[in-house]
Design an enzyme around this catalytic site. Sequence first.
Site, PDB file in Angstrom:
ATOM      1  N   GLU A  27       3.525 -49.873  -6.350  1.00 43.22           N
ATOM      2  CA  GLU A  27       2.835 -51.136  -6.640  1.00 43.22           C
ATOM      3  C   GLU A  27       2.757 -51.483  -8.129  1.00 43.22           C
ATOM      4  O   GLU A  27       1.736 -51.972  -8.608  1.00 43.22           O
ATOM      5  CB  GLU A  27       1.421 -51.115  -6.058  1.00 43.22           C
ATOM      6  CG  GLU A  27       1.396 -51.077  -4.543  1.00 43.22           C
ATOM      7  CD  GLU A  27       0.000 -51.234  -3.972  1.00 43.22           C
ATOM      8  OE1 GLU A  27      -0.949 -50.828  -4.645  1.00 43.22           O
ATOM      9  OE2 GLU A  27      -0.123 -51.756  -2.860  1.00 43.22           O
ATOM     10  N   GLU A  34       3.184 -50.223   3.633  1.00 37.42           N
ATOM     11  CA  GLU A  34       1.747 -50.057   3.905  1.00 37.42           C
ATOM     12  C   GLU A  34       1.213 -51.305   4.591  1.00 37.42           C
ATOM     13  O   GLU A  34       1.703 -52.410   4.339  1.00 37.42           O
ATOM     14  CB  GLU A  34       0.938 -49.857   2.601  1.00 37.42           C
ATOM     15  CG  GLU A  34       1.199 -48.560   1.883  1.00 37.42           C
ATOM     16  CD  GLU A  34       0.347 -48.430   0.612  1.00 37.42           C
ATOM     17  OE1 GLU A  34      -0.793 -48.924   0.588  1.00 37.42           O
ATOM     18  OE2 GLU A  34       0.853 -47.834  -0.346  1.00 37.42           O
TER      19      GLU A  34
HETATM   20  C1  GAL Z   1      -2.445 -49.747  -1.588  1.00 37.54           C
HETATM   21  C2  GAL Z   1      -2.111 -48.466  -2.333  1.00 37.54           C
HETATM   22  C3  GAL Z   1      -2.613 -47.234  -1.609  1.00 37.54           C
HETATM   23  C4  GAL Z   1      -4.015 -47.442  -1.132  1.00 37.54           C
HETATM   24  C5  GAL Z   1      -4.041 -48.644  -0.251  1.00 37.54           C
HETATM   25  C6  GAL Z   1      -5.375 -48.895   0.396  1.00 37.54           C
HETATM   26  O1  GAL Z   1      -2.445 -50.821  -2.435  1.00 37.54           O
HETATM   27  O2  GAL Z   1      -0.733 -48.353  -2.520  1.00 37.54           O
HETATM   28  O3  GAL Z   1      -2.521 -46.102  -2.428  1.00 37.54           O
HETATM   29  O4  GAL Z   1      -4.848 -47.604  -2.217  1.00 37.54           O
HETATM   30  O5  GAL Z   1      -3.699 -49.765  -1.032  1.00 37.54           O
HETATM   31  O6  GAL Z   1      -5.241 -49.889   1.346  1.00 37.54           O
END
Ligand code: GAL
Length: 739
Positions: free
Chosen positions: A386, A458
Amino acid sequence: MNRIYLNDGWYFTKHFTEDIVKRDADLSRMEQVRIPHTVCETPMNYFDEKCCQLVSGYRREIEVEDEWRDGHILLTFEGAAHEAVVYVNGIKALRHRSGYTAFTVDLVPYLTEGREQVIAVRLDSRESLNQPPFGGVIDYLTYGGIYRDVYLEVKDQYYIEDIYTVTPDVMREDMVLKADITLNHWTRGLSFEACLDLWEEVPDQPWHQELAGTDAGFRISCLTWYVKDAYTWDIDMPVLYILTVRLKKDGKVIDTRQVRFGFREIGFESDGFYLNGRQVKLRGLNRHQSWPYVGYAMPKTPQQLDADILKFDLGCNIVRTSHYPQSQYFLDRCDEVGLLVFTEIPGWQHIGDTLWKKIAVRNVREMITQYRNHPSIIMWGVRINESQDDDPFYYKTNLTAHELDLYRPTAGVRYLKHSRLFEDVYTYNDFVCTGDNEGCLPRAKVTDRTDRPYFISEYNGHMFPTKMWDDEDHRKEHALRHARVLNAIAVETDIIGSTGWCMFDYNTHGDFGSGDKICYHGVMDYFRNPKPAAAVYKSQSEFEPVMEVAASMNIGEHPAGIIGDVAVFTNLDSVRVYRNGDFIGEYFPDEQTYGEMDHPPVLITGLDKYTEKWGGKAGSWRFAGTKDGREVLTAIREPVDRCLLRITADRQTLVEEHSYDAATIHIEAIDKNETHLYYYQEPVTLRTEGCIEVIGPKVVSLRGGFAGTYVKSLGRSGKGTLYVSDAAGEVKIDFEVKT
Ligand code: GAL
């Protein structure tokens, strides 16, 4: 000679001083520890994360035989978080700036007279270090310690430094195996011989092939073999082979190295991911490498267990090792069970200065050279999770990856749409789902690079944190959001798959999580106990019948006493519902809303008209899951008069192979029908006798009806017993420790 593991016999101090590197150091103020080790054991939650941030010292003596001195004595640390300076006999021999990759130091130049040699490590685990992942904020704890194996390898003057196997063509009858064999040096008179064996002996099918021998010729030799009758490595049948290479000098074997690999071919097309020519939609979760109390410091078997849980309890076919390379034990197990892996370099949103970037590029190099024989790994993540676009930096990480491995695509996890793409796969964290909208964005909204595959790395996570003890509607919504996203991704045929956020709850920094240093983002809790969302994943697999009724059927649990839809996560054909013995109806997977999932949830509507009125006598509900017309699983919901504790251990034999071993214990509150009791929060006391001890506190409370603990072996063979007691009495589990 085999590896000599050096996990025992270390002295540790939380305060490094130059004194400890000296041969005659005073050890009286140092503590004796075993590796894997953490610099600070933490409580479960509500603690000061700075406790892990210190400059600590480790020290150990090793014995060196006289005949070793003519060759090389290689000391390897598989993982030391985060900046390690290794001293040999007081002389600084190496500095390594990454907590997530292995490093090796040759002791020979630093040896002194006599057998006893002193190794010391100055280990800096402060987050002020100028190296990934540090420099910004990070949503996970980074801990500290020599937390993976340490070992010694004794080598001749010439030895095999590395073997890199690839299997570029498995679709033909005689499969192609290529191996790059790298020597530390080349000299005349060196040659190889090689053979190939199945990793696991199949007694009635002995399989062994001698491969052609050849002159070494160069420091790096590329050998190609055509192998007949080999099995492919696949997620359903992950067959592994061992390539043994012997290095000979003037006809005499001077080194032997083995590498485990699988014959498999991967293809990333813009319409999907292909394994051995077959399209596979990727479905999985993100995994951190942490545990309660000890953070990263867990030995082999809990690492392996996580791979088993992902594969068999969560039905995943892929895991993302967010946000760094993880234990070789975990990866080995992914190879063994057939779980695909997307691994990546350390980092979280922040990109640092020139030196920082140099270390990140080195992380790419170390990750790929150390992990590239794992058939399970299918993608290299070569961007900082990110982070912003940085063309020169990511041009370099991508190039480095391709130089080291032409056979796997690169990727890099973004939250940016339409960002600059050097990598082969566009990987995007899609947090669009808020529960009542779409599950994911169509690919075209994120990238117009239709020539490249697109993967969702994710989803969910912080969009809907869920504690085991949240109310039922919340837990159900958490599970349904996972189903909603999985379904949406399945609808989008140009999305090759996904890894959801995340496998289990994890310790984090104060700026994230629920203020108690935990992000409750998992489909399991920190002890790997399942929330209802876990059943969404498990129910997509076919290993065994699954039926999770995400309802207690208590009207008082819900606003205005309305139960609403009852969600059942199942891979069965239907669910029949009975109330006080009377058949109410048969309900089927919700094809309309979740029709693209392999097994859509069953949403049972209209049960409120059968429930008792407020204050009325609660009845008995029976849910029966059917397969081919037969009722194969039953769940009963009726008034609870007593709570029972179900206590299970993943193993009762602990084997000290390279270090201590640890068993995972689950404690669950259930009623007489084995229905989970989410609001049981009472404490239990843990006590051990014999050759084991408890990791973490000796009194633990159930949270949301679950608790967990770990017991570890103490370095001696014999029996051990864990006693778990509460107001109702004491339960014991016996263990046997083998050293
Ligand atoms: C994302 C990040 C993860 C975690 C997640 C929580 O942005 O890559 O490490 O923090 O959010 O939803």
